[in-house]
Scaffold this motif. Structure first.
Motif, PDB file in Angstrom:
ATOM      1  N   GLN A   7       0.830  -1.228  -0.034  1.00 42.01           N
ATOM      2  CA  GLN A   7       0.030   0.112   0.035  1.00 42.01           C
ATOM      3  C   GLN A   7       0.890   1.196  -0.031  1.00 42.01           C
ATOM      4  O   GLN A   7       1.741   1.250   0.511  1.00 42.01           O
ATOM      5  CB  GLN A   7      -1.013   0.140   1.233  1.00 42.01           C
ATOM      6  CG  GLN A   7      -2.009  -1.086   1.177  1.00 42.01           C
ATOM      7  CD  GLN A   7      -3.085  -0.959   0.399  1.00 42.01           C
ATOM      8  OE1 GLN A   7      -3.230   0.131  -0.223  1.00 42.01           O
ATOM      9  NE2 GLN A   7      -4.046  -2.068  -0.091  1.00 42.01           N
ATOM     10  N   PRO A   8       0.414   2.502  -0.667  1.00 43.37           N
ATOM     11  CA  PRO A   8       0.930   3.511  -0.575  1.00 43.37           C
ATOM     12  C   PRO A   8       1.184   3.995   1.094  1.00 43.37           C
ATOM     13  O   PRO A   8       0.409   3.608   1.822  1.00 43.37           O
ATOM     14  CB  PRO A   8       0.195   4.614  -1.092  1.00 43.37           C
ATOM     15  CG  PRO A   8      -0.680   3.764  -2.106  1.00 43.37           C
ATOM     16  CD  PRO A   8      -0.737   2.520  -1.249  1.00 43.37           C
ATOM     17  N   GLY A   9       2.337   4.909   1.335  1.00 47.07           N
ATOM     18  CA  GLY A   9       2.557   5.275   2.471  1.00 47.07           C
ATOM     19  C   GLY A   9       4.173   5.115   2.909  1.00 47.07           C
ATOM     20  O   GLY A   9       5.065   5.227   2.083  1.00 47.07           O
ATOM     21  N   GLN A 185       1.041   1.767 -13.305  1.00 46.94           N
ATOM     22  CA  GLN A 185      -0.239   1.692 -12.802  1.00 46.94           C
ATOM     23  C   GLN A 185       0.106   0.985 -11.110  1.00 46.94           C
ATOM     24  O   GLN A 185      -0.862   0.973 -10.431  1.00 46.94           O
ATOM     25  CB  GLN A 185      -1.100   0.597 -13.193  1.00 46.94           C
ATOM     26  CG  GLN A 185      -1.506   0.968 -14.654  1.00 46.94           C
ATOM     27  CD  GLN A 185      -2.215   2.144 -14.884  1.00 46.94           C
ATOM     28  OE1 GLN A 185      -3.247   2.464 -14.020  1.00 46.94           O
ATOM     29  NE2 GLN A 185      -1.668   3.322 -15.639  1.00 46.94           N
ATOM     30  N   VAL A 186       1.370   0.742 -10.921  1.00 46.73           N
ATOM     31  CA  VAL A 186       1.616   0.094  -9.564  1.00 46.73           C
ATOM     32  C   VAL A 186       2.300   1.515  -8.682  1.00 46.73           C
ATOM     33  O   VAL A 186       2.649   2.216  -9.451  1.00 46.73           O
ATOM     34  CB  VAL A 186       2.553  -1.203  -9.527  1.00 46.73           C
ATOM     35  CG1 VAL A 186       1.869  -2.169 -10.560  1.00 46.73           C
ATOM     36  CG2 VAL A 186       4.039  -0.445 -10.183  1.00 46.73           C
ATOM     37  N   PRO A 187       2.238   1.467  -7.527  1.00 49.32           N
ATOM     38  CA  PRO A 187       2.890   2.601  -6.659  1.00 49.32           C
ATOM     39  C   PRO A 187       4.237   2.577  -6.776  1.00 49.32           C
ATOM     40  O   PRO A 187       5.002   1.372  -6.778  1.00 49.32           O
ATOM     41  CB  PRO A 187       2.484   2.038  -5.108  1.00 49.32           C
ATOM     42  CG  PRO A 187       2.003   0.561  -5.318  1.00 49.32           C
ATOM     43  CD  PRO A 187       1.679   0.314  -6.579  1.00 49.32           C
ATOM     44  N   VAL A 188       4.788   3.708  -6.878  1.00 52.65           N
ATOM     45  CA  VAL A 188       6.452   3.977  -6.844  1.00 52.65           C
ATOM     46  C   VAL A 188       6.734   4.862  -5.511  1.00 52.65           C
ATOM     47  O   VAL A 188       6.141   5.890  -5.347  1.00 52.65           O
ATOM     48  CB  VAL A 188       6.591   4.817  -7.845  1.00 52.65           C
ATOM     49  CG1 VAL A 188       8.292   4.906  -8.317  1.00 52.65           C
ATOM     50  CG2 VAL A 188       6.003   4.088  -9.410  1.00 52.65           C
ATOM     51  N   PHE A 189       7.751   4.209  -4.965  1.00 50.71           N
ATOM     52  CA  PHE A 189       8.239   4.595  -3.820  1.00 50.71           C
ATOM     53  C   PHE A 189       9.563   5.201  -3.875  1.00 50.71           C
ATOM     54  O   PHE A 189      10.341   4.547  -4.563  1.00 50.71           O
ATOM     55  CB  PHE A 189       8.249   3.571  -2.787  1.00 50.71           C
ATOM     56  CG  PHE A 189       6.896   2.973  -2.242  1.00 50.71           C
ATOM     57  CD1 PHE A 189       6.320   3.556  -1.063  1.00 50.71           C
ATOM     58  CD2 PHE A 189       6.472   1.811  -3.107  1.00 50.71           C
ATOM     59  CE1 PHE A 189       4.961   3.201  -0.850  1.00 50.71           C
ATOM     60  CE2 PHE A 189       5.197   1.315  -2.752  1.00 50.71           C
ATOM     61  CZ  PHE A 189       4.558   1.881  -1.710  1.00 50.71           C
ATOM     62  N   GLY A 190       9.753   6.237  -3.285  1.00 48.40           N
ATOM     63  CA  GLY A 190      11.116   7.051  -3.328  1.00 48.40           C
ATOM     64  C   GLY A 190      12.078   6.251  -2.031  1.00 48.40           C
ATOM     65  O   GLY A 190      11.267   5.719  -1.093  1.00 48.40           O
TER      66      GLY A 190
END
Length: 304
Positions: A7-9, A185-190
């Motif tokens: 999940q995003p976050g 389309q999938v979340p990308v995290f830094g």
């Protein structure tokens, strides 16, 4: 396996604590670290990443780390890092921990091993087909030695249903994030210690997956961005930036962050294993000063 969503976050990247001489895992500190992260409201945990010094651990130690994390994580999902760049090696690493990871296993974090999508795709398909575990694809050329263009990375991920998130740590990070976040389309995290977090969020990042030693700050800035946009996030992040910058020093970043966690009472010691370098004594007082100036500086429990 791999059914839990990424999940995003904010996904906290766990350090792997060692005994004073570095010869063994400090299991008590690791258990305490996991529970500490749970209390800080992160979205999930990442174990055996670069910050976790996974490359310096034996297979038995990696398995034990996963056992401890799985037992202490509460309800948090977990991503487990993979160090091998070849397909067979990555499969072996995942099989080593998959049976002890439990139902909280969200994905294995696999590094990009080719700049060619035509080679990268079958590599990732082979890992997923053999293990049944979803993949967080990590783009970290400083560690892997492999540099792929953001456009080619988008092309590769579009072909793969097994990739459920991307961790973008190539430089310049904002430029890569702009392409990845708009094209996937999938979340990308830094990552990268949060050094580009504000810019990454502004360009569409789903959040952060990094080992900054004050994860409360990461949680605060991501929440502020969601509720108030750039200006709110900027105001929330500014008090942490001197420490963010100080922690992200090439060659000694791991030692700095471990010492930060020791000062916060999370780890009993700050020992790193080679090839990581120890923290120079001359920097210890300055680190304590930076940490004390953050909004959570009053939580320093151990004297410098």
């Amino acid at each position: 396996m791999g059914a839990t969503a990424v999940q995003p976050g904010v996904w906290g990247v766990l350090a792997t604590p060692f005994s004073r001489d570095g010869s063994a895992l400090d299991e008590e500190s690791l258990d305490r670290e996991v529970r500490w992260y749970v209390e800080r409201g992160v979205t999930g945990l990442t174990a055996l990443g670069v910050f976790g010094e996974a490359a310096s651990l034996t297979a038995a130690e990696r398995r034990r780390v996963v056992e401890i994390v799985a037992a202490a994580r509460g309800s948090l999902p977990v991503v487990i890092g993979v160090t091998s760049l070849d397909t067979a090696g990555a499969i072996a690493e995942i099989r080593n921990f998959a049976d002890v990871a439990g139902d909280g296993l969200a994905a294995a974090m696999v590094q990009i091993n080719s700049s060619n999508p035509g080679e990268l795709v079958p590599h990732l398909e082979g890992i997923n087909r053999s293990t049944g575990v979803s993949i967080v694809l990590q783009d970290y050329p400083a560690i892997s030695g492999v540099r792929i263009t953001p456009a080619d990375l988008v092309m590769a991920v579009e072909w793969l249903s097994s990739v459920v998130a991307v961790k973008s740590e190539s430089s310049p990070s904002p430029a890569a994030m702009a392409v990845l976040a708009s094209g996937l389309q999938v979340p990308v995290f830094g990552g990268l210690g949060g050094t580009c977090l504000l810019d990454e969020l502004s360009l569409g990042a789903a959040g952060a997956m990094t080992g900054f030693s004050v994860p409360e700050g990461l949680v605060e800035v991501v929440a502020a961005f969601r509720s108030g946009g750039y200006e709110a996030a900027r105001a929330a992040w500014l008090p942490y930036l001197p420490l963010v910058n100080f922690e992200f020093q090439q060659g000694i970043a791991l030692a700095i962050r471990k010492e930060s966690l020791r000062l916060r009472g999370v780890l009993a010691g700050a020992t790193v294993r080679a090839p990581a370098k120890p923290l120079p004594d001359a920097l210890r007082g300055l680190l304590a000063t930076h940490l004390a100036q953050t909004p959570h500086g009053d939580e320093i429990l151990v004297s410098a």
